[in-house]
Design a protein around this motif. Structure first.
Motif: not given
Length: 281
Positions: A152-163
């Motif tokens: 879940l941390g990986v998913a959050a990191g990818l989404i935040i990085g993308d934004v």
């Protein structure tokens, strides 16, 4: 002749066993939550940092020599530093993400199974009554949950990085990366479960799967540099994690199936080994 009381005893045994498994799983989950939290937080921070660095470095990265970027992409699949997704692959997905999740899986499995023998509490747990199979099932389930929570941390990191960086990573890329990395981690976590079941030695249960993970990465990274040896990368679990470039192309269900089957087989082999071994503690 079977009596009513026999049926009642049989009916209560199964719920009791399930409750015991749930209790042991819950204890194992709590034991490694700090590790999971640290890894998940690191993934979020890494994703945010990688996304934030893309806009100021974009012009420099696009101008890198083709020979240099090609060499990196051969060693780290999908790591094309001249594209936003390739930049995320190079800085985070190719090594940091799987490395973090594999560490969670190995430490969770090795400590959960061998730790009870080291602290001399396994005998107490198995006298609840709790069968060895139920004990190993509970500890394995806790390892799987730990990996999923860290993912879940990986998913959050990818989404935040993308934004932050405007990288253009879509939902299928986030899901594919998380699915491939989680199952890769579970393969090496399953190796840890097997070694722990065979030996009860926490050092062996941690170091052997860690060494195999490094070897698997090296095979996937360096065999493609030789045309004659490139085909042998398919013996490495890392190939099924990175070969389809899930951040760009989404999940490859054939590769995911291979990782899942490998993890299941390894875990299945752990049960007869654990049932036969003399336990300490």
């Amino acid at each position: 002749m079977t009596t009513v009381s026999d049926h009642a005893a049989a009916g209560t045994a199964r719920p009791s066993s399930i409750r015991q498994i749930q209790g042991v799983t819950a204890l194992a989950l709590r034991d490694r939550l700090t590790l999971v939290g640290v890894v998940a937080t690191a993934m979020v921070a890494m994703g945010a940092l990688t996304g934030a660095l893309w806009p100021p470095l974009q012009d420099t990265l696009v101008g890198l020599p083709a020979d240099f970027t090609d060499a990196i992409s051969k060693v780290l699949t999908g790591a094309n530093m001249t594209t936003p997704a390739g930049w995320m692959n190079a800085e985070m997905v190719s090594l940091v993400v799987p490395g973090g999740l594999i560490a969670v899986a190995i430490l969770s499995a090795s400590k959960a199974i061998c730790g009870e023998e080291q602290t001399k509490t396994v005998g107490v747990l198995l006298s609840l009554p709790l069968s060895r199979s139920a004990f190993l099932t509970a500890k394995t389930a806790a390892t799987i949950v730990h990996v999923l929570l860290a993912t879940l941390g990986v998913a959050a990191g990818l989404i935040i990085g993308d934004v932050i960086g405007g990288l253009g990573i879509d939902a299928s890329g986030v899901f594919g990366t998380c699915a491939h990395s989680a199952l890769l981690a579970m393969v090496f976590g399953a190796v840890a479960v097997l070694i722990a079941a065979l030996t009860g030695d926490v050092r062996l249960a941690a170091t052997i799967p860690a060494a195999l993970a490094v070897l698997a990465f090296a095979l996937n990274a360096f065999l493609p540099l030789s045309d004659a040896l490139a085909g042998f990368t398919k013996v490495s679990p890392w190939y099924y994690f990175a070969g389809s470039n899930p951040l760009v192309n989404g999940a490859n269900y054939a590769d995911l199936s291979i990782l899942l089957v490998a993890a299941i087989i390894l875990c299945a082999c752990a049960f007869p080994a654990y049932l036969r071994r003399d336990l300490t503690g």
